[in-house]
Design a protein around this motif. Structure first.
Motif, PDB file in Angstrom:
ATOM      1  N   CYS A 176     -12.498   0.268 -32.309  1.00 17.45           N
ATOM      2  CA  CYS A 176     -11.328  -0.764 -33.402  1.00 17.45           C
ATOM      3  C   CYS A 176     -12.570  -0.430 -35.040  1.00 17.45           C
ATOM      4  O   CYS A 176     -11.568  -0.517 -34.908  1.00 17.45           O
ATOM      5  CB  CYS A 176     -12.130  -1.959 -33.185  1.00 17.45           C
ATOM      6  N   THR A 177     -13.586   0.081 -34.459  1.00 23.21           N
ATOM      7  CA  THR A 177     -14.215   0.063 -36.076  1.00 23.21           C
ATOM      8  C   THR A 177     -13.557   1.322 -36.879  1.00 23.21           C
ATOM      9  O   THR A 177     -13.593   0.787 -38.100  1.00 23.21           O
ATOM     10  CB  THR A 177     -15.642  -0.018 -35.838  1.00 23.21           C
ATOM     11  N   ARG A 178     -13.763   1.771 -36.080  1.00 23.65           N
ATOM     12  CA  ARG A 178     -12.719   4.033 -36.286  1.00 23.65           C
ATOM     13  C   ARG A 178     -12.040   3.099 -36.795  1.00 23.65           C
ATOM     14  O   ARG A 178     -11.103   4.053 -38.071  1.00 23.65           O
ATOM     15  CB  ARG A 178     -13.242   4.968 -35.193  1.00 23.65           C
ATOM     16  N   LEU A 179     -11.174   2.872 -36.283  1.00 23.17           N
ATOM     17  CA  LEU A 179      -9.237   2.592 -37.094  1.00 23.17           C
ATOM     18  C   LEU A 179      -9.167   1.324 -37.976  1.00 23.17           C
ATOM     19  O   LEU A 179      -8.733   2.194 -38.940  1.00 23.17           O
ATOM     20  CB  LEU A 179      -8.714   2.057 -35.292  1.00 23.17           C
ATOM     21  N   ALA A 180     -10.167   0.955 -38.173  1.00 21.20           N
ATOM     22  CA  ALA A 180     -10.269   0.019 -39.318  1.00 21.20           C
ATOM     23  C   ALA A 180     -10.744   0.712 -40.256  1.00 21.20           C
ATOM     24  O   ALA A 180     -10.198   0.627 -41.400  1.00 21.20           O
ATOM     25  CB  ALA A 180     -10.780  -1.129 -38.891  1.00 21.20           C
ATOM     26  N   ALA A 181     -11.581   1.035 -40.612  1.00 14.59           N
ATOM     27  CA  ALA A 181     -12.345   1.674 -41.439  1.00 14.59           C
ATOM     28  C   ALA A 181     -11.376   3.278 -41.783  1.00 14.59           C
ATOM     29  O   ALA A 181     -11.374   3.154 -43.224  1.00 14.59           O
ATOM     30  CB  ALA A 181     -14.002   3.117 -40.975  1.00 14.59           C
ATOM     31  N   GLU A 182     -10.976   3.782 -41.003  1.00 13.85           N
ATOM     32  CA  GLU A 182      -9.577   4.489 -41.628  1.00 13.85           C
ATOM     33  C   GLU A 182      -8.411   4.334 -42.277  1.00 13.85           C
ATOM     34  O   GLU A 182      -7.966   4.846 -42.975  1.00 13.85           O
ATOM     35  CB  GLU A 182      -9.288   5.509 -40.536  1.00 13.85           C
ATOM     36  N   LYS A 183      -8.234   2.807 -42.075  1.00 12.31           N
ATOM     37  CA  LYS A 183      -6.962   2.583 -42.861  1.00 12.31           C
ATOM     38  C   LYS A 183      -7.850   1.890 -43.546  1.00 12.31           C
ATOM     39  O   LYS A 183      -6.946   1.933 -45.259  1.00 12.31           O
ATOM     40  CB  LYS A 183      -6.508   1.525 -41.784  1.00 12.31           C
ATOM     41  N   ALA A 184      -9.077   1.253 -44.011  1.00 10.97           N
ATOM     42  CA  ALA A 184      -9.077   0.589 -45.259  1.00 10.97           C
ATOM     43  C   ALA A 184      -9.559   2.064 -46.273  1.00 10.97           C
ATOM     44  O   ALA A 184      -9.529   2.120 -47.575  1.00 10.97           O
ATOM     45  CB  ALA A 184     -11.412   0.129 -44.715  1.00 10.97           C
ATOM     46  N   SER A 216     -26.107  -9.496 -28.388  1.00  8.41           N
ATOM     47  CA  SER A 216     -26.089  -8.599 -27.029  1.00  8.41           C
ATOM     48  C   SER A 216     -27.676  -8.150 -26.471  1.00  8.41           C
ATOM     49  O   SER A 216     -28.744  -8.402 -27.377  1.00  8.41           O
ATOM     50  CB  SER A 216     -25.335  -7.466 -28.386  1.00  8.41           C
ATOM     51  N   ILE A 217     -27.276  -7.856 -25.407  1.00  3.17           N
ATOM     52  CA  ILE A 217     -29.020  -7.283 -25.127  1.00  3.17           C
ATOM     53  C   ILE A 217     -29.435  -5.900 -25.853  1.00  3.17           C
ATOM     54  O   ILE A 217     -30.905  -5.966 -26.167  1.00  3.17           O
ATOM     55  CB  ILE A 217     -28.568  -6.571 -23.572  1.00  3.17           C
ATOM     56  N   ARG A 218     -28.541  -5.980 -26.990  1.00  8.66           N
ATOM     57  CA  ARG A 218     -28.329  -4.336 -28.385  1.00  8.66           C
ATOM     58  C   ARG A 218     -28.819  -5.309 -29.622  1.00  8.66           C
ATOM     59  O   ARG A 218     -28.702  -4.200 -31.072  1.00  8.66           O
ATOM     60  CB  ARG A 218     -28.040  -3.356 -28.237  1.00  8.66           C
ATOM     61  N   ARG A 250     -25.353  -0.254 -32.151  1.00  3.92           N
ATOM     62  CA  ARG A 250     -25.219   0.203 -33.841  1.00  3.92           C
ATOM     63  C   ARG A 250     -24.668   0.982 -34.435  1.00  3.92           C
ATOM     64  O   ARG A 250     -24.120   1.037 -35.493  1.00  3.92           O
ATOM     65  CB  ARG A 250     -26.895   0.594 -33.571  1.00  3.92           C
ATOM     66  N   ASP A 251     -23.596   1.862 -33.460  1.00  2.00           N
ATOM     67  CA  ASP A 251     -22.614   2.504 -34.782  1.00  2.00           C
ATOM     68  C   ASP A 251     -21.540   2.311 -34.687  1.00  2.00           C
ATOM     69  O   ASP A 251     -21.036   3.221 -35.960  1.00  2.00           O
ATOM     70  CB  ASP A 251     -21.884   4.040 -33.055  1.00  2.00           C
ATOM     71  N   ASN A 252     -21.229   1.204 -34.489  1.00  2.00           N
ATOM     72  CA  ASN A 252     -20.261   0.485 -35.306  1.00  2.00           C
ATOM     73  C   ASN A 252     -20.491   0.233 -36.834  1.00  2.00           C
ATOM     74  O   ASN A 252     -20.396   0.508 -37.519  1.00  2.00           O
ATOM     75  CB  ASN A 252     -20.100  -0.808 -34.657  1.00  2.00           C
ATOM     76  N   LEU A 253     -22.666  -0.133 -36.949  1.00  2.00           N
ATOM     77  CA  LEU A 253     -22.492  -0.314 -38.297  1.00  2.00           C
ATOM     78  C   LEU A 253     -22.363   0.918 -39.148  1.00  2.00           C
ATOM     79  O   LEU A 253     -22.281   0.714 -40.450  1.00  2.00           O
ATOM     80  CB  LEU A 253     -23.334  -1.355 -38.169  1.00  2.00           C
ATOM     81  N   ASP A 254     -22.864   1.736 -37.919  1.00  4.40           N
ATOM     82  CA  ASP A 254     -23.357   3.016 -39.489  1.00  4.40           C
ATOM     83  C   ASP A 254     -21.902   3.791 -38.633  1.00  4.40           C
ATOM     84  O   ASP A 254     -22.209   4.644 -40.877  1.00  4.40           O
ATOM     85  CB  ASP A 254     -24.023   3.956 -38.178  1.00  4.40           C
ATOM     86  N   ARG A 255     -20.763   3.343 -39.091  1.00  2.27           N
ATOM     87  CA  ARG A 255     -19.805   3.811 -39.426  1.00  2.27           C
ATOM     88  C   ARG A 255     -19.643   3.039 -40.160  1.00  2.27           C
ATOM     89  O   ARG A 255     -18.640   3.262 -41.272  1.00  2.27           O
ATOM     90  CB  ARG A 255     -18.291   3.688 -38.102  1.00  2.27           C
ATOM     91  N   ALA A 256     -19.248   1.648 -40.212  1.00  3.13           N
ATOM     92  CA  ALA A 256     -18.478   0.574 -41.473  1.00  3.13           C
ATOM     93  C   ALA A 256     -19.142   0.573 -42.547  1.00  3.13           C
ATOM     94  O   ALA A 256     -18.958   0.906 -43.684  1.00  3.13           O
ATOM     95  CB  ALA A 256     -19.457  -0.799 -40.446  1.00  3.13           C
ATOM     96  N   ALA A 257     -20.738   1.166 -42.907  1.00  4.56           N
ATOM     97  CA  ALA A 257     -21.679   1.235 -43.810  1.00  4.56           C
ATOM     98  C   ALA A 257     -20.799   2.498 -44.360  1.00  4.56           C
ATOM     99  O   ALA A 257     -20.639   2.747 -46.044  1.00  4.56           O
ATOM    100  CB  ALA A 257     -22.611   1.520 -43.559  1.00  4.56           C
ATOM    101  N   GLN A 258     -20.087   3.250 -44.394  1.00  2.81           N
ATOM    102  CA  GLN A 258     -19.619   4.805 -44.293  1.00  2.81           C
ATOM    103  C   GLN A 258     -18.420   4.123 -45.603  1.00  2.81           C
ATOM    104  O   GLN A 258     -17.833   5.205 -46.001  1.00  2.81           O
ATOM    105  CB  GLN A 258     -18.800   6.009 -43.881  1.00  2.81           C
ATOM    106  N   VAL A 297     -28.765  -3.262 -33.157  1.00  2.99           N
ATOM    107  CA  VAL A 297     -27.688  -3.549 -34.732  1.00  2.99           C
ATOM    108  C   VAL A 297     -28.266  -4.201 -35.869  1.00  2.99           C
ATOM    109  O   VAL A 297     -28.210  -3.878 -36.273  1.00  2.99           O
ATOM    110  CB  VAL A 297     -27.346  -4.153 -34.025  1.00  2.99           C
ATOM    111  N   GLU A 298     -29.590  -5.470 -35.473  1.00  2.00           N
ATOM    112  CA  GLU A 298     -30.109  -5.488 -36.470  1.00  2.00           C
ATOM    113  C   GLU A 298     -31.155  -5.034 -37.829  1.00  2.00           C
ATOM    114  O   GLU A 298     -30.763  -4.773 -38.847  1.00  2.00           O
ATOM    115  CB  GLU A 298     -30.669  -6.918 -36.308  1.00  2.00           C
TER     116      GLU A 298
END
Length: 388
Positions: free
Chosen positions: A251-259, A361-363, A341-349, A367-368
């Protein structure tokens, strides 16, 4: 019982389709014929724009396709570059029309043949804007007489125009029949407001008002988006939506590519393209998309190149990276917790600075940590907004 007969169900082979309620029908067909999917899009899309209006106080619009928004927005003034990117420079538009231009501008490829939804009465500037776009259906609480006459001329008089009661309140229990089995649940009437920012879990904790509005736009949009889903937003509009994926990182990769593509369309080389005379708006959008996309076939390359008076040099990888570094202060929302955390690593780009997600989440600690490393401000909303 009140009912409206439809052209067909989900597919043309599925007949005997209808819409019905046991009380007063809150929706009218003012022009055209409706299908099952038309009503699914219209009912979801109108709920979205009504809720955006309630949460922000601004005129709101959405562009819907296949029961998910391609884009959504509230009114916010357009700068010259964005107006040119949306093909509306030097056009007089009402706040409602600007909101729709922003919503459709999120993802112009996906908005082809959309359901256009509006929170307020549709005026003549909205109708004139829609006259230039490929759209199949519109839903709104009301229409000015002049706007209605313009819209009735679309699609050779077959444009589907729906009017809906903005004050309609459905029953608290909703039902759905799947494979002959009826499912029942309480309707998701959770209200999304600024209280979702109360639990900030990062070192940085300041969310300016403009970012709070963007986060509300993103989170409310996700409430009416097929899950899993995430949304990027900026300046009162969505700029990338990743919907219906089985994993959140996709989801994050797709949305980020569109952004990223939304931002790259504002590059000077994209804004100054010269197209051949007679090229349609659809062909222009497809040509820009092909110009931005390095991963297409040679046949596709030749197709988009034919639209230009003179084929512009494509942006190199380094040129794209340099331009994308200028995309900042983006807001990001998730319809459920972030499991990794990979979602935020990609979103930061893609310039993400502000985040709202469910949390728990248990993680969460990982993520924080990622949010802090990227200098983000992140809130746990405690609200999950899955939509199926």
């Amino acid at each position: 019982m009140k009912e409206i007969c439809l052209r067909y169900g989900m597919n043309p082979n599925q007949g005997k389709a209808k819409v019905y309620v046991t009380e007063n029908m809150p929706i009218k067909i003012l022009n055209g014929e409706a299908s099952y999917i038309n009503f699914l899009d219209a009912l979801n899309a109108f709920q979205l724009v009504r809720e955006l209006r309630q949460a922000t106080g601004q005129s709101s619009a959405a562009s819907f396709k296949h029961v998910s928004p391609a884009g959504a927005a509230v009114y916010s003034p357009l700068n010259d570059l964005l107006a040119k990117s949306y093909f509306i420079e030097d056009i007089e538009l009402s706040p409602l029309a600007v909101a729709y231009a922003r919503a459709r501008g999120t993802d112009r490829i996906s908005s082809f043949g959309d359901c256009a939804a509006f929170s307020d009465e549709v005026d003549v500037t909205v109708a004139n804007l829609l006259r230039t776009e490929v759209s199949d259906i519109i839903v709104a609480p009301s229409y000015s007489q002049e706007a209605l006459e313009i819209l009735k001329q679309k699609k050779k008089g077959k444009y589907l125009i729906l009017e809906i009661d903005p004050h309609y309140v459905p029953a608290p229990i909703e039902k759905r029949t799947v494979f002959g089995i009826t499912l029942e649940q309480e309707r998701n009437d959770v209200r999304i407001g600024k209280e979702v920012f109360d639990n900030i879990v990062t070192t940085q904790c300041d969310i300016p008002d403009r970012a709070k509005q963007d986060l509300l736009v993103a989170l409310i949009t996700l409430k009416y988006t097929q899950s899993n889903s995430v949304c990027f937003a900026l300046d009162g509009q969505t700029i990338g939506i990743g919907a219906g994926q089985q994993s959140r990182i996709h989801c994050t990769r797709l949305a980020a590519e569109k952004a990223d593509n939304w931002w790259l369309r504002q590059h000077p080389r994209a804004l100054n393209m010269k197209f051949r005379e007679g090229i349609s708006r659809v062909e222009v959008n497809n040509a820009i998309d092909g110009w931005l996309n390095d991963d297409i076939t040679e046949a596709e390359n030749q197709q988009w190149k034919q639209c230009f008076q003179e084929v512009p040099d494509r942006l190199s990888k380094s040129e794209k990276q340099q331009w994308l570094k200028r995309l900042k202060e983006v807001s990001y929302a998730s319809d459920a917790f972030l499991p990794f955390r990979d979602n935020l690593d990609r979103a930061a780009q893609s310039g993400v600075k502000y985040v709202v997600q469910t949390g728990n989440s248990i993680r969460d600690d990982q993520v924080e940590r990622a949010a802090n490393e990227h200098g983000m401000v992140m809130a746990h909303s405690g609200i999950r907004v899955f939509h199926h």
